[in-house]
Design a protein around this motif. Structure first.
Motif, short mmCIF file in Angstrom:
data_model
loop_
_atom_site.label_atom_id
_atom_site.label_comp_id
_atom_site.label_asym_id
_atom_site.label_seq_id
_atom_site.Cartn_x
_atom_site.Cartn_y
_atom_site.Cartn_z
N TYR A 138 0.83 -1.21 0.00
CA TYR A 138 0.00 0.00 0.00
C TYR A 138 0.86 1.26 0.00
N VAL A 139 1.95 1.25 0.78
CA VAL A 139 2.85 2.40 0.80
C VAL A 139 3.42 2.66 -0.58
N THR A 140 3.81 1.59 -1.27
CA THR A 140 4.37 1.74 -2.62
C THR A 140 3.33 2.30 -3.59
N PHE A 169 -0.85 1.08 -13.29
CA PHE A 169 -0.20 -0.20 -13.65
C PHE A 169 0.55 -0.77 -12.45
N ILE A 170 1.24 0.08 -11.69
CA ILE A 170 1.94 -0.39 -10.49
C ILE A 170 0.94 -0.95 -9.49
N GLU A 171 -0.18 -0.26 -9.31
CA GLU A 171 -1.22 -0.74 -8.40
C GLU A 171 -1.73 -2.11 -8.84
N ALA A 172 -2.02 -2.26 -10.13
CA ALA A 172 -2.52 -3.54 -10.64
C ALA A 172 -1.49 -4.65 -10.47
N ALA A 177 -10.41 -4.11 -13.12
CA ALA A 177 -10.74 -2.69 -13.11
C ALA A 177 -9.50 -1.82 -13.18
N ILE A 178 -8.45 -2.20 -12.43
CA ILE A 178 -7.24 -1.38 -12.38
C ILE A 178 -6.51 -1.43 -13.72
N PHE A 179 -6.34 -2.61 -14.29
CA PHE A 179 -5.67 -2.72 -15.59
C PHE A 179 -6.45 -1.96 -16.67
#
Length: 288
Positions: A126-128, A163-166, A190-192
């Motif tokens: 989550y921090v990233t 993209f990082i989140e996904a 959803a994220i992608f």
């Protein structure tokens, strides 16, 4: 000899760490609120901007009003607020998210000082994620002040953060059941999708459809984070979800579609209201 081997096996089994927790209700709710509020703002903003652009291609009204024409909205501070809302919201929300996760979740530790094992991996994920959205907010500011950076860098870095989140959620730790794994797979869709829409928007900045697609998927992320939080972490005695049930597994994709439908319906309502304002000659301030 056999007793020693049994003892060794038992000792080895005893030091195997448990599966890490995949997060908390608060962490998922915070992320859900972040994306949903930002998506709601995007809905209002891009409804006006898309309608304004469509109207520019057709018949122009005799007089164009802006929000500056109204008493109480004429101050430059209000226009500055509109211009800087995107980056300021990202920076403030992500700063709260980063320090909250490091202080309350990860406790500022990446490795256990005794065993040397990596700990609190979900919190560090989550921090990233927050860090990349924070960086996206900084790039937004550079674009607003017309810094010498490539055009549409703000849209590209939104895409990169998504993209990082996904990517991180694709490898999210602690899936204790098939149901939990399916919840996160749907989230990754959803994220992608949002990341792809943002990337295409960076390449096609004049598109009217791409910002609305991005908005719908950002709203979907927000509401689905809340759905995950309620399913996995809000335990109501007698009303727990059976995450291994076939019927539950079949319901999750259906619920995901309902979330998308509800968010698109909200966008239609906001778009219709914005259209009435635009028909009366109102414009959203340029440059926002």
């Amino acid at each position: 000899m056999d007793m020693d081997m049994d003892h060794g096996h038992a000792h080895a089994a005893g030091v195997v760490p448990d599966a890490p927790e995949s997060g908390s209700f608060e962490g998922h709710a915070l992320l859900g609120s972040f994306f949903w509020i930002f998506g709601l703002w995007y809905t209002v903003k891009h409804s006006f901007l898309v309608l304004d652009r469509i109207l520019d291609n057709g018949k122009q009204p005799t007089r164009q009003k802006t929000w500056r024409d109204h008493h109480g909205c004429a101050k430059r501070t209000f226009i500055f607020f509109l211009h800087s809302m995107d980056p300021m919201f990202k920076i403030i929300a992500c700063t709260i998210g980063m320090f909250g996760q490091m202080s309350l979740g990860a406790h500022w530790k990446l490795r256990d000082p005794v065993t040397g094992e990596f700990v609190e991996q979900a919190e560090w994920q989550y921090v990233t994620m927050y860090s990349f959205f924070f960086f996206s907010g900084l790039v937004d500011i550079l674009v607003k002040v017309k810094a010498p950076i490539p055009p549409n860098s703000d849209k590209f870095f939104v895409s990169l953060a998504l993209f990082i989140e996904a990517y991180l959620f694709f490898y999210h730790p602690g899936a204790a059941s098939e149901g939990e794994e399916r919840l996160y797979k749907l989230l990754c869709i959803a994220i992608f999708g949002a990341a792809t829409a943002a990337l295409l928007w960076a390449c096609l900045p004049d598109s009217n459809l791409l910002p609305l697609i991005l908005t719908a998927l950002v709203l979907l992320q927000g509401s689905w984070f809340w759905q995950i939080a309620n399913i996995l972490y809000r335990h109501n005695p007698g009303h727990e979800w059976d995450l291994d049930s076939h019927n539950t597994l079949m319901f999750f994709p259906l619920a995901f579609c309902w979330h998308l439908f509800a968010n698109i319906s909200l966008m239609f309502i906001v778009y219709a209201i914005a259209n009435q304002f635009v028909k009366r000659g109102y414009r959203f301030p340029r440059g926002t």
